[in-house]
Design a protein around this motif. Structure first.
Motif, mmCIF file in Angstrom:
data_model
loop_
_atom_site.group_PDB
_atom_site.id
_atom_site.type_symbol
_atom_site.label_atom_id
_atom_site.label_comp_id
_atom_site.label_asym_id
_atom_site.label_seq_id
_atom_site.Cartn_x
_atom_site.Cartn_y
_atom_site.Cartn_z
ATOM 1 N N PHE A 1 0.619 -1.327 0.049
ATOM 2 C CA PHE A 1 -0.337 -0.196 -0.068
ATOM 3 C C PHE A 1 1.113 1.104 -0.111
ATOM 4 O O PHE A 1 0.400 2.444 -0.588
ATOM 5 N N ALA A 2 2.074 0.999 0.772
ATOM 6 C CA ALA A 2 2.968 2.509 1.270
ATOM 7 C C ALA A 2 3.730 2.761 -0.587
ATOM 8 O O ALA A 2 3.293 3.482 -1.078
ATOM 9 N N PHE A 3 3.526 1.316 -1.081
ATOM 10 C CA PHE A 3 4.682 1.960 -1.746
ATOM 11 C C PHE A 3 3.686 2.075 -3.095
ATOM 12 O O PHE A 3 3.927 3.020 -4.048
ATOM 13 N N ALA A 4 2.002 1.845 -3.056
ATOM 14 C CA ALA A 4 1.371 1.837 -4.601
ATOM 15 C C ALA A 4 1.245 3.823 -4.416
ATOM 16 O O ALA A 4 1.027 4.526 -5.643
ATOM 17 N N MET A 5 1.168 4.449 -3.045
ATOM 18 C CA MET A 5 0.713 5.546 -2.509
ATOM 19 C C MET A 5 2.004 6.270 -3.083
ATOM 20 O O MET A 5 1.731 7.569 -3.945
ATOM 21 N N ALA A 6 3.373 5.817 -2.785
ATOM 22 C CA ALA A 6 4.845 6.483 -3.223
ATOM 23 C C ALA A 6 4.079 6.606 -5.097
ATOM 24 O O ALA A 6 4.843 7.995 -5.095
ATOM 25 N N ALA A 7 4.447 5.385 -5.503
ATOM 26 C CA ALA A 7 4.117 5.773 -6.715
ATOM 27 C C ALA A 7 2.928 6.465 -7.757
ATOM 28 O O ALA A 7 3.642 7.603 -8.410
ATOM 29 N N LEU A 8 1.770 6.552 -7.277
ATOM 30 C CA LEU A 8 0.840 7.495 -6.912
ATOM 31 C C LEU A 8 1.242 9.219 -7.217
ATOM 32 O O LEU A 8 0.990 9.837 -7.523
ATOM 33 N N VAL A 9 2.070 8.960 -5.519
ATOM 34 C CA VAL A 9 2.562 10.663 -5.342
ATOM 35 C C VAL A 9 3.890 11.191 -6.215
ATOM 36 O O VAL A 9 3.495 12.312 -6.753
ATOM 37 N N THR A 10 4.338 10.175 -6.392
ATOM 38 C CA THR A 10 5.451 10.718 -6.859
ATOM 39 C C THR A 10 5.386 10.275 -8.669
ATOM 40 O O THR A 10 5.926 11.047 -9.821
ATOM 41 N N ARG A 11 4.607 9.814 -9.391
ATOM 42 C CA ARG A 11 3.810 9.698 -10.518
ATOM 43 C C ARG A 11 5.288 9.046 -11.341
ATOM 44 O O ARG A 11 4.984 8.969 -12.514
ATOM 45 N N ARG A 12 5.597 8.262 -10.653
ATOM 46 C CA ARG A 12 5.878 7.069 -11.181
ATOM 47 C C ARG A 12 5.362 5.875 -11.111
ATOM 48 O O ARG A 12 5.567 4.957 -10.322
ATOM 49 N N LEU A 13 4.778 5.677 -11.898
ATOM 50 C CA LEU A 13 4.369 4.690 -12.033
ATOM 51 C C LEU A 13 4.492 3.231 -13.272
ATOM 52 O O LEU A 13 3.598 2.895 -13.481
ATOM 53 N N ASP A 14 5.718 3.177 -13.708
ATOM 54 C CA ASP A 14 5.931 2.063 -13.937
ATOM 55 C C ASP A 14 5.584 1.216 -13.877
ATOM 56 O O ASP A 14 5.172 0.777 -12.507
ATOM 57 N N THR A 15 6.385 -0.825 -13.683
ATOM 58 C CA THR A 15 6.232 -1.011 -13.668
ATOM 59 C C THR A 15 7.267 -1.366 -11.705
ATOM 60 O O THR A 15 7.394 -3.419 -11.773
#
Lengths: 661, 95
Positions: free
Chosen positions: A186-200
């Motif tokens: 969950f924390a990684f998913a939210m961090a990916a959203l915050v930073t817009r680093r949404l690669d795999t």
């Protein structure tokens, strides 16, 4: 000890605040020192909660009855290992244990990502630090594990008998491990959203965490069912109790996520859906904790104290609003790379599976909350019973069972009619052949059971054929036996074949549930010594009925001989009841004779004037549920086992590039 | 009581020094792992891409993919892997 414990928790709260602030400042590349400090803060949080838990454990083992949690959940008489497990018998103790696991996993995630995901890690640390801070806050100001009593008693109340059970040593920690581990993805998913680093990239990092949390939750649920079966007096293993449901819900959405994330990895689809699933799964873990500790539902599993409900509700609301805001504002970054090309493709099957799992989770949530909502708005007390949940879950379970077999056999993107014919010929023949065989058994008395068993055969053959095809490919390369081929395909693609083993475990569990729920026989009778009664063809004879005083309780026990319809001795049941001296609780010891085809379950509530009443259940195939759980665990371990270092083999792409050069 | 307070004070002192040491040291702390995160991420992507090619080959041999689908998907994945490897080579060349 109380002062020290409270002080450590306040230090943890201060450290959590510092960790969050340092992590947010440390996002800037020039502020590397702050980022390093935030990582140290995360390690320190784990250390502080370890000290706090250790302090309470020492108090429990030493019998420091000046602490509420020791006086209320321990006593001089109980065994040392139950003194240790008394930690999670109390609300405050269990929350502190929860925080210890959370910060432990957070520290592991921070350490293993020290050279990865630099853009994400400050936000990950901030989120995990905030969660740790939340628990430190609750433990400091809402429900302290180090609260003291006004008058120190000579002895503690001890654990209630239902908690003096080996499964209570393993069941709660397993569930906590599962619940808490969800926080990492969950924390990684939210961090990916915050930073817009949404690669795999972050998805790959989280594979093992997802699998581990889902596995622990699954095993925790099975252990909880076994505990209920062996410790409670209803003769079953699952009654759709609100707290049981609360554990099941994140497992259902977690199962959906584990499948849909494969679609994202392989086809770049379902990115928004996956984000929603991980958010909902984490929110459901908080919701489950809220259900257990808020008092909105009555349950055998719920904690008595209700002081933390508003805090957990606040965390739930913040999580859902914050998560949905991030997903909505990042929609443009979550566009699918491909679209669904066929309704007969693996990604389509995964989508159907997701819709069913999430649909089931929604219905279970609704059924669980409906009584509380009705009471809140109308004042009327109603219950949503087992029949409602069974009627909803049975058809969905059967369709999921079919998809479990169908999914792996259908190729990605689309399947041609010829492929479908080739792939499903043998499973369909096996299912059809099994139908008349099942009609010869008791299964003909229940069409849902009949359908379940036929499709279980279908799915088993589907899974078996996947192993067979893999072995055939490996064997065709030459130089290996069929057994070695099996070992090689599993070791070279653990994720895939571990998944198939998990599917097999689920098939076995579903068969056990379907048959045991549909063909249970119940009997109640009273016996004097030497008398007999018959239930479902089994004759029960009371050999002895005794009453004696032990160090801890007044104990009544029986020895009941069991013979089958042929007169063969099946075994001796020894149910008992303990009236404890340290608390008003009655300690039940049910007796079970287990077997692959049926269990004989017996409960004796009392013994008066030489007469004992007995309740007996003949439960068919319950042991299949436990066996399925074991297969599930084996499959999950295979799927999650770390890849070993392999001999370097020529890389096809590198070779191609060299040739081209 | 006093012992508890002293213990907490010592713990707090150790905590402040231990956690904030990178700040006290002025950010001159030795970098724990001198690995470029971009390079690590690229390695992960290459590993995943090569694994995907192997799975496609396995699926095709096991009859889970038609010839047409296999050729198209494998070609695309090989191109992706080659692109990633070239990028890694450029990165290594730069450093």
């Amino acid at each position: 000890m109380s002062l020290f414990g409270r002080g450590v928790l306040l230090l943890a709260l201060a450290t959590a605040v510092f960790t969050v602030v340092a992590a947010l400042i440390g996002r800037a590349p020039a502020k590397r020192a702050w980022y390093q400090a935030s990582r140290r803060g995360m390690y320190a949080l784990f250390g502080l909660f370890a000290v706090a838990v250790g302090t309470l454990q020492v108090a429990l083992l030493r019998g420091d009855f000046s602490l509420e949690n020791v006086a209320g959940y321990s006593s001089r008489e109980i065994q040392w290992y139950f003194k240790i497990t008394a930690l999670w018998a109390s609300q405050a103790g269990s929350l502190m244990f929860w925080a210890l696991i959370l910060t432990g996993f957070s520290a592991i995630a921070v350490y293993t990502n020290r050279a990865r995901n630099r853009d994400l890690m400050p936000i990950v640390i901030a989120i995990l630090g905030a969660l740790a801070g939340f628990f430190a806050l609750v433990l400091s100001f809402a429900t302290s594990p180090f609260a003291t009593v006004d008058v120190v008693p000579e002895n503690g109340s001890g654990l209630v008998s239902a908690l003096r059970n080996p499964y209570m040593i393993t069941h709660p920690p397993m569930l906590y491990l599962g619940y808490v581990m969800v926080a990492i993805p969950f924390a990684f998913a939210m961090a990916a959203l915050v930073t817009r680093r949404l690669d795999t990239g972050w998805l790959t990092s989280m594979r093992k965490w997802n699998l581990a949390s889902w596995t622990f939750l699954g095993i925790g649920i099975v252990l909880g069912a076994k505990w209920a079966y062996e410790s409670l007096t209803f003769g079953g293993y699952w009654i759709w109790d609100p707290v049981e449901n609360a554990a099941l819900l994140p497992w259902l959405t977690g199962t959906a996520y584990i499948h849909s994330v494969m679609v994202q990895e392989r086809r770049g689809m379902l990115k928004v859906w996956n984000m929603v699933l991980i958010l909902v799964t984490f929110a459901l873990t908080i919701f489950g904790t809220f259900m257990t500790r808020s008092g909105i539902t009555s349950s055998v599993h719920a904690f008595g104290a209700r002081t933390v409900g508003p805090y957990l509700l606040g965390l739930l609301v913040v999580t859902l609003i914050g998560g949905m805001y991030l997903i909505i504002t990042r929609l443009s970054y979550l566009k699918s790379s491909h679209s669904l090309e066929s309704y007969f493709s693996r990604e389509a099957i995964f989508l159907y599976n997701n819709l069913l799992l999430v649909g089931l989770a929604f219905i279970v949530t609704w059924g669980t909350l409906y009584p509380a909502m009705t009471e809140l708005f109308t004042g009327e007390k109603i219950t949503v019973g087992t029949p409602f949940f069974d009627q909803v879950a049975a058809p969905i379970g059967i369709v999921l069972l079919i998809l479990t077999g169908v999914g792996p056999l259908i190729p990605w993107r689309k399947a041609s009619p010829k492929q479908l014919r080739q792939r499903f010929l043998w499973p369909t023949i096996a299912g059809l052949v099994s139908l008349p065989l099942f009609l010869l058994t008791d299964a003909r008395g229940s069409w849902p059971v009949l359908v379940t068993l036929v499709f279980a055969v279908f799915t088993t053959v589907c899974i078996g054929m996947e192993f067979w095809r893999g072995m055939a490919v490996r064997h065709a390369h030459g130089g290996v036996t069929w057994l070695s081929a099996l070992g090689q395909i599993i070791s070279r693609n653990r994720r895939r074949y571990g998944g198939y083993i998990v599917h097999m475990g689920i098939v076995v569990v579903i068969c056990g549930i379907a048959v045991s729920k549909s063909f249970v026989t119940e009997g109640q009778f009273q016996l004097r010594q030497g008398e007999s009664a018959t239930v479902s063809g089994y004759t029960f004879t009371a050999i002895s009925l005794t009453r004696r005083r032990t160090a801890q309780a007044m104990r009544v026990e029986a020895a009941v001989d069991v013979k089958n319809a042929s007169g063969d001795h099946v075994g001796t049941l020894r149910p008992a009841m303990n009236a404890f001296t340290s608390n008003p609780d009655m300690g039940v010891e049910v007796a079970i004779i287990g077997g692959p085809t049926r269990d004989i379950w017996m409960y004796m509530p009392s013994l008066r004037d030489g007469v004992a009443p007995f309740k007996v259940f003949v439960n068919p195939m319950v042991s299949w549920i436990w066996a399925g759980g074991a297969i599930f665990l084996i499959g999950a371990v295979v799927a999650g086992w770390p890849e070993g270092r392999r001999r370097r083999v020529p890389d096809p792409v590198v070779e191609a590039e060299r040739a081209a050069a | 009581m006093i012992a508890d307070v002293v213990l907490i004070a010592l713990l707090a002192l150790a905590l402040v020094v231990g956690v904030s040491w990178p700040l006290i040291a002025g950010g001159h702390e030795v970098v724990e792992v001198a690995v470029d995160p971009a390079r690590v991420a690229l390695d992960d992507e290459i590993t995943a891409s090569l694994q995907a090619i192997k799975e496609l080959q396995f699926d095709h041999q096991a009859g889970s993919l038609s010839d047409d689908d296999f050729q198209r998907m494998e070609r695309a994945e090989r191109a992706n892997a080659a692109r990633l490897i070239r990028r890694r080579s450029e990165l290594d060349g730069d450093s």
